[in-house]
Design a protein around this motif. Structure first.
Motif, mmCIF file in Angstrom:
data_model
loop_
_atom_site.group_PDB
_atom_site.id
_atom_site.type_symbol
_atom_site.label_atom_id
_atom_site.label_comp_id
_atom_site.label_asym_id
_atom_site.label_seq_id
_atom_site.Cartn_x
_atom_site.Cartn_y
_atom_site.Cartn_z
ATOM 1 N N LEU A 1 33.760 59.538 -13.922
ATOM 2 C CA LEU A 1 33.517 59.971 -12.551
ATOM 3 C C LEU A 1 32.137 59.573 -12.026
ATOM 4 O O LEU A 1 31.950 59.426 -10.816
ATOM 5 C CB LEU A 1 33.660 61.499 -12.446
ATOM 6 C CG LEU A 1 35.032 62.069 -12.790
ATOM 7 C CD1 LEU A 1 34.996 63.591 -12.716
ATOM 8 C CD2 LEU A 1 36.103 61.513 -11.856
ATOM 9 N N SER A 2 31.173 59.403 -12.896
ATOM 10 C CA SER A 2 29.776 59.247 -12.453
ATOM 11 C C SER A 2 29.352 57.798 -12.239
ATOM 12 O O SER A 2 28.483 57.514 -11.408
ATOM 13 C CB SER A 2 28.830 59.885 -13.491
ATOM 14 O OG SER A 2 29.153 61.237 -13.713
ATOM 15 N N LEU A 3 29.936 56.865 -13.004
ATOM 16 C CA LEU A 3 29.395 55.509 -13.037
ATOM 17 C C LEU A 3 29.658 54.738 -11.750
ATOM 18 O O LEU A 3 28.744 54.090 -11.217
ATOM 19 C CB LEU A 3 29.961 54.744 -14.233
ATOM 20 C CG LEU A 3 29.431 53.313 -14.416
ATOM 21 C CD1 LEU A 3 27.918 53.302 -14.543
ATOM 22 C CD2 LEU A 3 30.081 52.662 -15.645
ATOM 23 N N GLN A 4 30.887 54.767 -11.249
ATOM 24 C CA GLN A 4 31.180 53.962 -10.065
ATOM 25 C C GLN A 4 30.350 54.375 -8.851
ATOM 26 O O GLN A 4 29.797 53.491 -8.168
ATOM 27 C CB GLN A 4 32.670 53.997 -9.734
ATOM 28 C CG GLN A 4 33.045 53.036 -8.611
ATOM 29 C CD GLN A 4 34.542 52.853 -8.471
ATOM 30 O OE1 GLN A 4 35.333 53.497 -9.139
ATOM 31 N NE2 GLN A 4 34.946 51.954 -7.591
ATOM 32 N N TYR B 1 32.011 44.673 -10.803
ATOM 33 C CA TYR B 1 31.080 45.634 -11.400
ATOM 34 C C TYR B 1 30.521 45.085 -12.717
ATOM 35 O O TYR B 1 29.325 45.233 -13.005
ATOM 36 C CB TYR B 1 31.764 46.978 -11.631
ATOM 37 C CG TYR B 1 32.023 47.760 -10.363
ATOM 38 C CD1 TYR B 1 31.022 48.524 -9.778
ATOM 39 C CD2 TYR B 1 33.274 47.740 -9.752
ATOM 40 C CE1 TYR B 1 31.252 49.245 -8.618
ATOM 41 C CE2 TYR B 1 33.517 48.453 -8.595
ATOM 42 C CZ TYR B 1 32.505 49.212 -8.031
ATOM 43 O OH TYR B 1 32.734 49.914 -6.877
ATOM 44 N N PHE B 2 31.377 44.454 -13.498
ATOM 45 C CA PHE B 2 30.921 43.823 -14.734
ATOM 46 C C PHE B 2 29.918 42.720 -14.427
ATOM 47 O O PHE B 2 28.854 42.617 -15.065
ATOM 48 C CB PHE B 2 32.119 43.262 -15.503
ATOM 49 C CG PHE B 2 31.749 42.388 -16.667
ATOM 50 C CD1 PHE B 2 31.458 42.937 -17.903
ATOM 51 C CD2 PHE B 2 31.684 41.009 -16.535
ATOM 52 C CE1 PHE B 2 31.105 42.139 -18.977
ATOM 53 C CE2 PHE B 2 31.338 40.195 -17.600
ATOM 54 C CZ PHE B 2 31.045 40.766 -18.829
ATOM 55 N N PRO C 1 34.324 46.550 -19.358
ATOM 56 C CA PRO C 1 35.021 45.328 -19.747
ATOM 57 C C PRO C 1 35.041 44.332 -18.594
ATOM 58 O O PRO C 1 35.121 44.723 -17.422
ATOM 59 C CB PRO C 1 36.437 45.829 -20.060
ATOM 60 C CG PRO C 1 36.615 46.994 -19.138
ATOM 61 C CD PRO C 1 35.247 47.622 -18.969
ATOM 62 N N GLY C 2 34.954 43.045 -18.922
ATOM 63 C CA GLY C 2 35.144 42.017 -17.915
ATOM 64 C C GLY C 2 36.627 41.764 -17.689
ATOM 65 O O GLY C 2 37.495 42.406 -18.287
ATOM 66 N N GLU C 3 36.915 40.827 -16.834
ATOM 67 C CA GLU C 3 38.310 40.477 -16.555
ATOM 68 C C GLU C 3 38.925 39.779 -17.764
ATOM 69 O O GLU C 3 38.358 38.825 -18.301
ATOM 70 C CB GLU C 3 38.386 39.550 -15.340
ATOM 71 C CG GLU C 3 39.783 39.091 -14.967
ATOM 72 C CD GLU C 3 40.646 40.188 -14.378
ATOM 73 O OE1 GLU C 3 41.838 39.934 -14.149
ATOM 74 O OE2 GLU C 3 40.125 41.301 -14.115
ATOM 75 N N ILE D 1 32.241 55.068 -18.143
ATOM 76 C CA ILE D 1 33.143 53.978 -17.786
ATOM 77 C C ILE D 1 33.539 54.122 -16.325
ATOM 78 O O ILE D 1 33.319 55.169 -15.703
ATOM 79 C CB ILE D 1 34.400 53.952 -18.683
ATOM 80 C CG1 ILE D 1 35.194 55.254 -18.509
ATOM 81 C CG2 ILE D 1 34.031 53.725 -20.148
ATOM 82 C CD1 ILE D 1 36.524 55.254 -19.250
ATOM 83 N N LEU D 2 34.151 53.054 -15.766
ATOM 84 C CA LEU D 2 34.559 53.094 -14.361
ATOM 85 C C LEU D 2 35.860 53.842 -14.151
ATOM 86 O O LEU D 2 36.002 54.638 -13.221
ATOM 87 C CB LEU D 2 34.700 51.670 -13.815
ATOM 88 C CG LEU D 2 33.426 50.879 -13.570
ATOM 89 C CD1 LEU D 2 33.775 49.482 -13.084
ATOM 90 C CD2 LEU D 2 32.520 51.573 -12.558
#
Length: 520
Positions: free
Chosen positions: A187-190, A86-87, A65-67, A165-166
């Motif tokens: 856990l994996s994306l960031q 990140y977005f 999601p964006g801000e 997801i983050l």
């Protein structure tokens, strides 16, 4: 002491405005970089493919999601919009209430945008509709966020069993899917995105180069007008004005304009004290260009000429920076540059008499941290203190950070451990967790020497370990200096480095302050 080479000044009326702009080399830098920074779409698909490569999977859906639009509590007003970085990294989209999905199996990047009603346009202006967004952004499809739940319901399940997801609180609500039909991986994306972000694409380098050109022009204007300024607020206003008029209203961080003792506070940002009676002012300021940061610091003599003590400290910090920048190339271990800067600082402070004793004993005690208390620098990118990937530039943990995790502190015990680690690692050839610089990384080199009375007296002069290495009488002469910091943004190139920062320093800076506008 440091003096301008040509102290002549034009008439007072000619020190600002058009005459100053005639020699504004940073304006030329802006013109050179603007076209490359604007010519193509932001490379969202290139970036998302970098992320997927680091993620190491071939199925599932990435969701970011964006801000969102935010309001202050009990108010119809909100903070200035700042996109989630990140977005932005995989979209290039800089307006609120959006989302993005990437379907790994089909290599499909979809941007989800809000539908804007005409009455909203009346009040807040328009955002792109779906067709216009397709023209603007490097995505495969643009759809409205009202359709997102239906999309997730249709595409999550046996064929795409994992949603990446983050953070847990960013998971979308998919009400009608049975429990266990898909799993959420937060856990994996960031870590994968951090690894992708740490080495910049050429497009990102151009954006950061452009941000540096604008910020350098603003620092130049501060130098040109310094003798006509009366308050730290005048410096802040002059810097912000140049950035705004050149299309970069957003600052990467709060402007720091600290004069006298305020220069010894690392993140001072009150910027409201008079300049009169102060020796130096530290100006730490950098704008954003299309969400990418610059980070530049200059230290200027308020009266146009350094005092004897101020000149000595400026020359020392200048040497620390010059030698560390010269050592940058692919394969350099950044934490060893910090040790180089600390060694130069010890040598210089010994020559000035501020430190006393044996150089080896001082190094082993870490006493130089009284005067050089922070890390040498950091990555620059979508954040001013950008991500570093799996390995670290300097400290191996986040436990010694201040100001919301922005700046790494290096107290004596930490400095000593870094020194021991360097010796041990050199003997074994293993640098576990330490980052080696690679081409297209952008890092700052930001040495500083500070005379913060409370910090030095509270932690060092009162300590038997450190107090014996510091000459109190000599130190007393340097407290009025406050502090000196110089910072540039450095691009690692295949065979060395490129300094992206053209803000004046040294003799060039002194000539500008004192009115020598001769163009070279």
């Amino acid at each position: 002491m440091l003096r301008p080479t040509a102290p002549s000044r034009p008439p007072e009326g000619q020190r600002t405005g058009g005459y100053a702009d005639m020699c504004d080399h940073s304006r030329l830098d802006v013109q050179k970089t603007v076209e490359s920074a604007r010519c193509d779409k932001y490379p969202a698909r290139l970036h998302v493919r970098k992320v997927v490569k680091e993620l190491g999977v071939d199925n599932g859906i990435i969701y970011l999601p964006g801000e969102p639009t935010r309001l202050y509590e009990d108010s119809d007003m909100g903070p200035a919009f700042r996109q989630r970085k990140y977005f932005y990294y995989i979209t290039g989209v800089n307006f609120p209430d959006c989302a993005v999905t990437f379907e790994l199996a089909t290599d499909r990047l979809t941007l989800w945008i809000p539908f804007v009603e005409p009455r909203q346009i009346l009040w807040f202006g328009s955002t792109p509709d779906a067709s216009r967004a397709m023209e603007l952004y490097d995505v495969d499809e643009v759809r409205y966020t009202s359709q997102l739940p239906k999309f997730l319901h249709a595409n999550l399940g046996p064929s795409s069993p994992t949603l990446y997801i983050l953070h847990p609180n960013q998971a979308p609500h998919v009400a009608t899917l049975p429990r266990g039909s898909y799993r959420v991986d937060f856990l994996s994306l960031q870590p994968a995105m951090d690894r992708a972000r740490v080495v910049k694409t050429d497009y990102e380098v151009d954006l950061i180069r452009h941000a540096n050109a604008i910020s350098s022009a603003a620092h130049r204007r501060v130098a040109v007008n310094l003798l006509d300024m009366e308050n730290e607020s005048d410096i802040e206003a002059a810097f912000q004005s140049i950035c705004t008029t050149r299309g970069a209203r957003d600052q990467a961080y709060a402007i720091i304009a600290g004069a006298g003792p305020n220069a010894s506070t690392l993140h001072y940002d009150a910027n409201n004290q008079p300049l009169e009676g102060k020796q130096l002012v530290v100006v730490d300021a950098g704008c954003e260009w299309k969400c990418y940061a610059s980070d530049i610091t200059r230290t200027l003599p308020i009266g146009g000429t350094f005092s004897t003590e101020g000149a000595a400290i400026y020359k020392l910090v200048e040497r620390m920076q010059d030698e560390c920048i010269a050592a940058i190339r692919p394969g350099t271990l950044y934490f060893q540059l910090h040790l180089k800067a600390a060694a130069i600082a010890i040598e210089g402070l010994l020559k000035l008499g501020i430190l006393r004793g044996d150089v080896h004993d001082i190094a082993q005690a870490g006493t130089v941290s009284a005067f050089f208390p922070h890390g040498l620098g950091h990555h620059v990118g979508l954040e001013v203190h950008d991500v570093s990937g799996d390995d670290r530039l300097l400290l191996l943990t986040d436990s010694l950070k201040i100001e919301g995790g922005k700046r790494e502190m290096v107290p004596p015990a930490t400095l000593v451990s870094l020194l021991r680690e360097a010796i041990t690692s050199a003997a074994t050839g293993r640098y576990k967790g330490r980052q080696v610089l690679e081409p297209n990384m952008i890092v700052t080199v930001e040495p500083g020497i500070y005379f913060c009375r409370e910090y030095i007296e509270g932690y060092f002069l009162s300590s038997p370990t450190h107090g014996k290495f510091i000459d109190r009488d000599v130190l007393e002469k340097y407290y009025p200096v406050g502090g000196v910091r110089i910072e540039d943004d450095i691009l690692v190139t295949p065979d060395g480095y490129e300094n992206l920062t053209s803000a004046p320093k040294g003799t060039e800076m002194l000539n500008l302050i004192n009115g020598d506008f001769q163009c070279v």
